[in-house]
Design a protein around this motif. Structure first.
Motif, mmCIF file in Angstrom:
data_model
loop_
_atom_site.group_PDB
_atom_site.id
_atom_site.type_symbol
_atom_site.label_atom_id
_atom_site.label_comp_id
_atom_site.label_asym_id
_atom_site.label_seq_id
_atom_site.Cartn_x
_atom_site.Cartn_y
_atom_site.Cartn_z
ATOM 1 N N GLY A 32 0.838 -1.181 0.000
ATOM 2 C CA GLY A 32 0.000 0.000 0.000
ATOM 3 C C GLY A 32 0.877 1.236 0.000
ATOM 4 N N ALA A 33 0.259 2.384 0.084
ATOM 5 C CA ALA A 33 0.982 3.660 0.097
ATOM 6 C C ALA A 33 2.008 3.723 -1.026
ATOM 7 N N ASN A 34 1.601 3.284 -2.218
ATOM 8 C CA ASN A 34 2.556 3.203 -3.309
ATOM 9 C C ASN A 34 2.831 4.543 -3.981
ATOM 10 N N ASP A 35 2.309 5.636 -3.427
ATOM 11 C CA ASP A 35 2.700 6.960 -3.887
ATOM 12 C C ASP A 35 3.959 7.441 -3.176
ATOM 13 N N TYR A 36 4.588 6.546 -2.415
ATOM 14 C CA TYR A 36 5.765 6.899 -1.626
ATOM 15 C C TYR A 36 6.991 6.126 -2.113
ATOM 16 N N HIS A 37 8.122 6.833 -2.171
ATOM 17 C CA HIS A 37 9.410 6.174 -2.329
ATOM 18 C C HIS A 37 9.788 5.628 -0.949
ATOM 19 N N ILE A 50 7.745 -9.204 -2.644
ATOM 20 C CA ILE A 50 7.282 -9.367 -4.023
ATOM 21 C C ILE A 50 7.214 -7.965 -4.608
ATOM 22 N N ILE A 51 8.141 -7.666 -5.511
ATOM 23 C CA ILE A 51 8.280 -6.331 -6.062
ATOM 24 C C ILE A 51 8.052 -6.394 -7.566
ATOM 25 N N ASN A 52 7.056 -5.652 -8.013
ATOM 26 C CA ASN A 52 6.739 -5.635 -9.435
ATOM 27 C C ASN A 52 6.478 -7.045 -9.963
ATOM 28 N N GLY A 53 5.842 -7.869 -9.112
ATOM 29 C CA GLY A 53 5.446 -9.199 -9.533
ATOM 30 C C GLY A 53 6.508 -10.262 -9.383
ATOM 31 N N GLN A 54 7.698 -9.926 -8.874
ATOM 32 C CA GLN A 54 8.750 -10.916 -8.696
ATOM 33 C C GLN A 54 9.102 -11.050 -7.217
ATOM 34 N N ARG A 55 9.423 -12.271 -6.812
ATOM 35 C CA ARG A 55 9.614 -12.598 -5.403
ATOM 36 C C ARG A 55 11.095 -12.650 -5.045
ATOM 37 N N HIS A 56 11.407 -12.185 -3.808
ATOM 38 C CA HIS A 56 12.780 -12.170 -3.311
ATOM 39 C C HIS A 56 12.765 -12.519 -1.826
ATOM 40 N N ASP A 57 13.726 -13.334 -1.392
ATOM 41 C CA ASP A 57 13.931 -13.584 0.033
ATOM 42 C C ASP A 57 14.928 -12.564 0.562
ATOM 43 N N ILE A 58 14.575 -11.886 1.644
ATOM 44 C CA ILE A 58 15.402 -10.824 2.197
ATOM 45 C C ILE A 58 16.050 -11.310 3.488
ATOM 46 N N THR A 59 17.347 -11.143 3.591
ATOM 47 C CA THR A 59 18.113 -11.608 4.745
ATOM 48 C C THR A 59 18.506 -10.423 5.630
ATOM 49 N N PRO A 69 5.651 4.472 -8.396
ATOM 50 C CA PRO A 69 4.567 3.755 -7.727
ATOM 51 C C PRO A 69 4.685 2.244 -7.939
ATOM 52 N N THR A 70 5.849 1.671 -7.678
ATOM 53 C CA THR A 70 6.086 0.258 -7.937
ATOM 54 C C THR A 70 5.176 -0.622 -7.072
ATOM 55 N N PRO A 71 4.376 -1.508 -7.668
ATOM 56 C CA PRO A 71 3.564 -2.436 -6.860
ATOM 57 C C PRO A 71 4.466 -3.371 -6.069
ATOM 58 N N HIS A 72 4.170 -3.535 -4.790
ATOM 59 C CA HIS A 72 5.027 -4.385 -3.970
ATOM 60 C C HIS A 72 4.279 -4.910 -2.759
ATOM 61 N N LYS A 73 4.799 -5.988 -2.225
ATOM 62 C CA LYS A 73 4.309 -6.559 -0.979
ATOM 63 C C LYS A 73 5.517 -7.087 -0.220
ATOM 64 N N ILE A 74 5.670 -6.666 1.032
ATOM 65 C CA ILE A 74 6.785 -7.128 1.853
ATOM 66 C C ILE A 74 6.220 -7.691 3.143
ATOM 67 N N THR A 75 6.518 -8.942 3.427
ATOM 68 C CA THR A 75 6.052 -9.596 4.645
ATOM 69 C C THR A 75 7.247 -9.847 5.553
ATOM 70 N N MET A 163 2.836 -10.883 -15.421
ATOM 71 C CA MET A 163 2.640 -10.643 -13.991
ATOM 72 C C MET A 163 2.852 -9.171 -13.672
ATOM 73 N N ARG A 164 3.833 -8.553 -14.273
ATOM 74 C CA ARG A 164 4.080 -7.131 -14.033
ATOM 75 C C ARG A 164 2.909 -6.290 -14.543
ATOM 76 N N ARG A 165 2.407 -6.619 -15.716
ATOM 77 C CA ARG A 165 1.259 -5.891 -16.245
ATOM 78 C C ARG A 165 0.053 -6.057 -15.322
ATOM 79 N N PHE A 166 -0.115 -7.261 -14.793
ATOM 80 C CA PHE A 166 -1.250 -7.540 -13.911
ATOM 81 C C PHE A 166 -1.159 -6.720 -12.632
ATOM 82 N N VAL A 167 -0.005 -6.742 -11.948
ATOM 83 C CA VAL A 167 0.090 -6.029 -10.668
ATOM 84 C C VAL A 167 0.030 -4.523 -10.870
ATOM 85 N N THR A 168 0.511 -4.041 -12.017
ATOM 86 C CA THR A 168 0.405 -2.609 -12.299
ATOM 87 C C THR A 168 -1.050 -2.208 -12.529
ATOM 88 N N LEU A 169 -1.773 -3.012 -13.312
ATOM 89 C CA LEU A 169 -3.199 -2.760 -13.539
ATOM 90 C C LEU A 169 -3.968 -2.870 -12.226
#
Length: 291
Positions: A32-37, A50-59, A69-75, A163-169
């Motif tokens: 959310g709050a994707n109007d923010y850097h 999951i950033i712009n439709g691609q998944r990454h494990d963060i250590t 406004p990059t679509p993203h989800k961070i858990t 996937m990128r087109r989907f999350v952007t839409l």
């Protein structure tokens, strides 16, 4: 969570999210709050991004930069200790246009990053004119590191492009009440194919991706401010507050009212598994700020 802002709570946020003090759930979602850097520094624990439709494990000791406004989800994991600086895109501060995920391996630089984010947080507890100048200095330091890194984003495959087109839409339309068929039609594919691609890349259905984005925004609106639940329901495109309440309760096991009430009670989290479907994949735009 400690959250501070200035300019009416619209332009800048600085948040500390310690692992031993969590609201509502041990899992914390930073979407959310994707109007923010966003600059995010993970001191301890792990995260799934999951950033712009691609998944990454963060250590641990990782720095993330996500431009608007990059679509993203961070858990975040239950014990993750994280600090986030978020700047509204309307601010007159030049920002890089590419995402960065990098692990800081130098002990000295780890300490420097931790100190920088801690100073940003302490400045915005007071929120003075000096704080604004300090923020620009901190952000300039982070920007310099990011700009000196080399973008290494690989050419996405067909499924990743879809996937990128989907999350952007989705980011543009999730408040409209649009269903899976709408998104598939707009993307020029069948709903079956879109679901297959989501399963391949995010290990979840397309319908669940849509629901997750709605739920993330619902949680955010319930946690910030005191909007009426009926107003939140309308803002998210639900035809009635009752329907929104059923939707939210079915997924969260708490009603919107109960969720909001429990969010205000800080408690020690119970260890739970986080993001079990987040399997390791190479980060296509991982850059090294430190060796």
């Amino acid at each position: 969570m400690t959250l501070q802002s200035y300019d009416g709570g619209k332009s800048v946020f600085v948040a500390a999210i310690p692992g031993n003090r969590r609201n509502v759930s041990a899992e914390i979602r930073l979407d959310g709050a994707n109007d923010y850097h966003k600059f995010i520094y993970l001191n301890t624990g792990t995260a799934c991004a999951i950033i712009n439709g691609q998944r990454h494990d963060i250590t641990p000791h990782s720095l993330l930069y996500i431009p608007a406004p990059t679509p993203h989800k961070i858990t975040l994991s239950p014990v993750a200790d994280t600090t986030c600086i978020a700047l509204h895109k309307s601010l007159n501060i030049p920002q890089p246009d590419h995402s960065v995920i990098t692990q800081i391996t130098s002990v000295e630089k780890q300490a420097n990053y931790s100190a920088l984010f801690d100073r940003a947080l302490s400045q915005y507890i007071g929120a003075t004119v000096g704080s604004r100048m300090a923020l620009r200095s901190y952000v300039a330091t982070l920007n310099a590191q990011i700009e000196h890194s080399t973008a290494t984003e690989t050419k996405p495959k067909a499924a990743q492009r879809l996937m990128r087109r989907f999350v952007t839409l989705l980011e543009n339309k999730y408040k409209s009440g649009a269903n899976l068929e709408f998104y598939a039609r707009e993307l020029g594919v069948t709903s079956t194919h879109l679901t297959r691609v989501c399963q391949q890349i995010q290990n979840t259905s397309a319908s669940q991706v849509i629901q997750d984005r709605l739920l993330a925004e619902a949680r955010r609106l319930l946690l910030v401010g005191d909007q009426k639940i009926q107003d939140i329901s309308s803002q998210l495109g639900f035809r009635s507050a009752a329907y929104f309440s059923r939707f939210f309760t079915n997924h969260e096991t708490l009603s919107p009212k109960e969720f909001r009430q429990q969010a205000r009670r800080v408690r020690t989290p119970t260890p739970i598994a986080v993001a079990p479907n987040c399997r390791p994949k190479p980060a296509p735009f991982q850059n090294k700020l430190a060796s």
